[in-house]
Design a protein around this motif. Sequence first.
Motif, short mmCIF file in Angstrom:
data_model
loop_
_atom_site.label_atom_id
_atom_site.label_comp_id
_atom_site.label_asym_id
_atom_site.label_seq_id
_atom_site.Cartn_x
_atom_site.Cartn_y
_atom_site.Cartn_z
N PHE A 37 0.84 -1.19 0.00
CA PHE A 37 0.00 0.00 0.00
C PHE A 37 0.88 1.24 0.00
CE2 PHE A 37 -2.16 -3.34 2.39
CZ PHE A 37 -3.29 -3.50 1.59
N PHE A 38 0.44 2.26 -0.72
CA PHE A 38 1.17 3.51 -0.74
C PHE A 38 0.77 4.34 0.47
CE2 PHE A 38 1.47 8.01 -1.82
CZ PHE A 38 2.81 8.08 -2.11
N THR A 39 1.78 4.84 1.18
CA THR A 39 1.48 5.75 2.29
C THR A 39 2.09 7.11 1.96
OG1 THR A 39 3.45 4.98 3.45
CG2 THR A 39 1.37 3.99 4.07
N LYS A 40 1.30 8.13 2.17
CA LYS A 40 1.74 9.47 1.86
C LYS A 40 2.90 9.87 2.77
CE LYS A 40 -1.64 12.30 2.09
NZ LYS A 40 -2.88 13.08 2.16
N PRO A 41 3.82 10.70 2.28
CA PRO A 41 4.94 11.13 3.11
C PRO A 41 4.51 11.82 4.40
CG PRO A 41 5.34 11.70 0.82
CD PRO A 41 3.95 11.17 0.91
N SER A 42 3.39 12.56 4.36
CA SER A 42 2.93 13.24 5.57
C SER A 42 2.51 12.22 6.63
CB SER A 42 1.77 14.17 5.25
OG SER A 42 0.68 13.44 4.70
N ILE A 43 1.93 11.13 6.21
CA ILE A 43 1.52 10.08 7.16
C ILE A 43 2.74 9.36 7.71
CG2 ILE A 43 0.26 7.90 7.36
CD1 ILE A 43 -1.75 9.03 5.36
N LYS A 44 3.73 9.14 6.86
CA LYS A 44 4.98 8.51 7.33
C LYS A 44 5.63 9.39 8.41
CE LYS A 44 6.38 5.96 3.21
NZ LYS A 44 7.38 5.85 2.15
N ARG A 45 5.68 10.69 8.12
CA ARG A 45 6.27 11.63 9.07
C ARG A 45 5.50 11.64 10.39
NH1 ARG A 45 5.49 16.35 6.58
NH2 ARG A 45 6.34 15.49 4.67
N ARG A 46 4.19 11.61 10.30
CA ARG A 46 3.34 11.60 11.50
C ARG A 46 3.60 10.33 12.32
NH1 ARG A 46 -2.52 11.21 9.99
NH2 ARG A 46 -1.95 12.98 8.71
N ASP A 47 3.72 9.20 11.65
CA ASP A 47 4.00 7.95 12.36
C ASP A 47 5.37 7.97 13.02
OD1 ASP A 47 1.53 6.94 11.67
OD2 ASP A 47 2.28 5.79 9.94
N GLU A 48 6.35 8.56 12.34
CA GLU A 48 7.68 8.67 12.93
C GLU A 48 7.66 9.54 14.18
OE1 GLU A 48 10.38 10.07 9.96
OE2 GLU A 48 10.18 8.23 8.75
N MET A 49 6.88 10.64 14.13
CA MET A 49 6.77 11.52 15.29
C MET A 49 6.08 10.80 16.45
SD MET A 49 8.22 14.38 14.68
CE MET A 49 7.52 15.51 15.86
N LYS A 50 5.03 10.03 16.17
CA LYS A 50 4.35 9.27 17.21
C LYS A 50 5.31 8.27 17.86
CE LYS A 50 -0.42 9.28 15.52
NZ LYS A 50 -1.50 8.42 14.99
N LYS A 51 6.10 7.61 17.03
CA LYS A 51 7.06 6.64 17.55
C LYS A 51 8.11 7.32 18.42
CE LYS A 51 10.11 2.92 16.16
NZ LYS A 51 10.73 2.18 15.06
N ALA A 52 8.59 8.48 17.97
CA ALA A 52 9.60 9.21 18.74
C ALA A 52 9.04 9.64 20.10
CB ALA A 52 10.07 10.43 17.95
N VAL A 53 7.80 10.11 20.13
CA VAL A 53 7.18 10.51 21.39
C VAL A 53 7.03 9.31 22.31
CG1 VAL A 53 5.02 11.37 22.40
CG2 VAL A 53 6.02 12.53 20.43
N TYR A 54 6.62 8.19 21.74
CA TYR A 54 6.44 6.96 22.52
C TYR A 54 7.76 6.51 23.14
CZ TYR A 54 5.57 2.03 23.46
OH TYR A 54 5.48 0.80 24.05
N VAL A 55 8.83 6.52 22.36
CA VAL A 55 10.14 6.11 22.85
C VAL A 55 10.61 7.07 23.94
CG1 VAL A 55 12.57 5.85 22.20
CG2 VAL A 55 10.78 4.89 20.75
N LEU A 56 10.38 8.35 23.74
CA LEU A 56 10.78 9.35 24.73
C LEU A 56 10.07 9.12 26.05
CD1 LEU A 56 12.55 11.87 25.04
CD2 LEU A 56 10.57 13.23 24.42
N LYS A 57 8.77 8.82 25.98
CA LYS A 57 8.01 8.55 27.21
C LYS A 57 8.54 7.30 27.91
CE LYS A 57 3.62 10.75 26.06
NZ LYS A 57 2.18 10.55 25.79
N LEU A 58 8.90 6.30 27.14
CA LEU A 58 9.46 5.08 27.74
C LEU A 58 10.77 5.38 28.46
CD1 LEU A 58 8.89 2.26 25.09
CD2 LEU A 58 7.78 2.54 27.29
N GLN A 59 11.61 6.19 27.82
CA GLN A 59 12.90 6.53 28.42
C GLN A 59 12.70 7.35 29.69
OE1 GLN A 59 15.04 8.46 25.26
NE2 GLN A 59 15.71 6.53 24.35
N GLU A 60 11.74 8.27 29.69
CA GLU A 60 11.49 9.09 30.88
C GLU A 60 10.93 8.22 32.01
OE1 GLU A 60 8.89 12.21 29.65
OE2 GLU A 60 10.49 13.37 28.68
N ALA A 61 10.09 7.27 31.68
CA ALA A 61 9.52 6.39 32.71
C ALA A 61 10.60 5.49 33.30
CB ALA A 61 8.41 5.55 32.11
#
Length: 63
Positions: A37-61
């Motif tokens: 499936f084709f995913t738009k670059p904006s959606i890819k970027r959004r998913d990367e940001m979500k993942k980065a926030v998730y990892v950051l929260k894990l590190q802070e916890a």
Amino acid sequence: MIIIPIKEGENIERALKKFKRKFEKTGIIKELRQRQFFTKPSIKRRDEMKKAVYVLKLQEAEE
């Protein structure tokens, strides 16, 4: 192409296990699934940001 050297007398199941491990490391299946499936670059970027926030929260916890 994946090449698995087999020693004489080596168990075929062990060779298959090596092959499967090498095949997984190449990431071919993962890439094929992403290309279905084709995913738009904006959606890819959004998913990367979500993942980065998730990892950051894990590190802070962890601290």
